[in-house]
Design a protein around this motif. Structure first.
Motif, PDB file in Angstrom:
ATOM      1  N   LEU A  11       0.846  -1.185   0.000  1.00  0.00           N
ATOM      2  CA  LEU A  11       0.000   0.000   0.000  1.00  0.00           C
ATOM      3  C   LEU A  11       0.882   1.235   0.000  1.00  0.00           C
ATOM      4  N   GLN A  13       1.035   5.638  -1.358  1.00  0.00           N
ATOM      5  CA  GLN A  13       0.289   6.808  -1.791  1.00  0.00           C
ATOM      6  C   GLN A  13       0.667   7.185  -3.210  1.00  0.00           C
ATOM      7  N   ARG A  38      -1.889  -7.305 -14.894  1.00  0.00           N
ATOM      8  CA  ARG A  38      -2.560  -6.859 -13.681  1.00  0.00           C
ATOM      9  C   ARG A  38      -4.065  -6.950 -13.877  1.00  0.00           C
ATOM     10  N   ALA A  40      -7.553  -5.360 -11.923  1.00  0.00           N
ATOM     11  CA  ALA A  40      -8.245  -4.590 -10.903  1.00  0.00           C
ATOM     12  C   ALA A  40      -9.598  -5.227 -10.625  1.00  0.00           C
ATOM     13  N   PRO A  87      -3.561   6.021  -8.445  1.00  0.00           N
ATOM     14  CA  PRO A  87      -4.634   5.148  -7.964  1.00  0.00           C
ATOM     15  C   PRO A  87      -5.120   4.164  -9.025  1.00  0.00           C
ATOM     16  N   THR A  90      -3.843   0.536  -9.079  1.00  0.00           N
ATOM     17  CA  THR A  90      -4.272  -0.426  -8.070  1.00  0.00           C
ATOM     18  C   THR A  90      -4.798  -1.690  -8.738  1.00  0.00           C
ATOM     19  N   GLN A 116      -0.592  -7.884  -4.469  1.00  0.00           N
ATOM     20  CA  GLN A 116      -1.507  -6.754  -4.458  1.00  0.00           C
ATOM     21  C   GLN A 116      -0.751  -5.435  -4.398  1.00  0.00           C
ATOM     22  N   VAL A 117      -1.105  -4.542  -5.299  1.00  0.00           N
ATOM     23  CA  VAL A 117      -0.616  -3.174  -5.273  1.00  0.00           C
ATOM     24  C   VAL A 117      -1.808  -2.258  -5.075  1.00  0.00           C
ATOM     25  N   THR A 118      -1.764  -1.467  -4.031  1.00  0.00           N
ATOM     26  CA  THR A 118      -2.833  -0.524  -3.749  1.00  0.00           C
ATOM     27  C   THR A 118      -2.245   0.872  -3.648  1.00  0.00           C
ATOM     28  N   VAL A 119      -2.765   1.775  -4.449  1.00  0.00           N
ATOM     29  CA  VAL A 119      -2.280   3.149  -4.481  1.00  0.00           C
ATOM     30  C   VAL A 119      -3.404   4.060  -4.037  1.00  0.00           C
ATOM     31  N   SER A 120      -3.198   4.726  -2.941  1.00  0.00           N
ATOM     32  CA  SER A 120      -4.209   5.627  -2.410  1.00  0.00           C
ATOM     33  C   SER A 120      -3.957   7.043  -2.894  1.00  0.00           C
TER      34      SER A 120
END
Length: 121
Positions: A11, A13, A38, A40, A87, A90, A116-120
């Motif tokens: 995770l 930003q 990837r 989503a 984002p 993600t 998992q790649v999560t970009v906030s």
């Protein structure tokens, strides 16, 4: 037995960086092209980047200029360096390798378990 193991997701930003790794076993790594995909949630799996045994590379338009694929044949590892993450990046990222059969060539595909790649924002 063939196994692809991805790691390096997490995770972060927007604007930050991650480096994904995929370690392959059970294949002649140096002879194969390797690909990152990837997926989503609720979306179709999409191509991200590919590197051939000759080190030629190809990227999806959405990641061109931000992602870099590379490989270390001595370590049987392919990497995906991701900078300026958005984002929209993600997703679960998957490593892919061709399934080769002597005398047949490519007969299928191998996949890793994904990371998992999560970009906030």
């Amino acid at each position: 037995q063939v196994q692809l193991v991805e790691s390096g997701g997490g995770l972060v930003q927007a604007g930050e960086s991650l480096r994904l790794s995929c370690v392959a076993s059970g294949i002649i790594f140096s002879r194969n092209f390797m690909t990152w995909y990837r997926q989503a949630p609720g979306k179709q799996r999409e191509f991200v980047a590919r590197i051939t045994s000759g080190l030629s590379t190809d990227y999806a338009d959405s990641v061109e200029g931000r992602f870099t694929i590379s490989r270390d044949d001595a370590k049987n590892t392919v990497y995906l360096q991701m900078i300026s993450l958005k984002p929209e990046d993600t997703a679960v990222y998957y490593c892919n390798a061709p399934r080769m059969a002597p005398g047949w060539g490519r007969v299928g595909d191998y996949w890793g378990q994904g990371t998992q790649v999560t970009v906030s924002s």
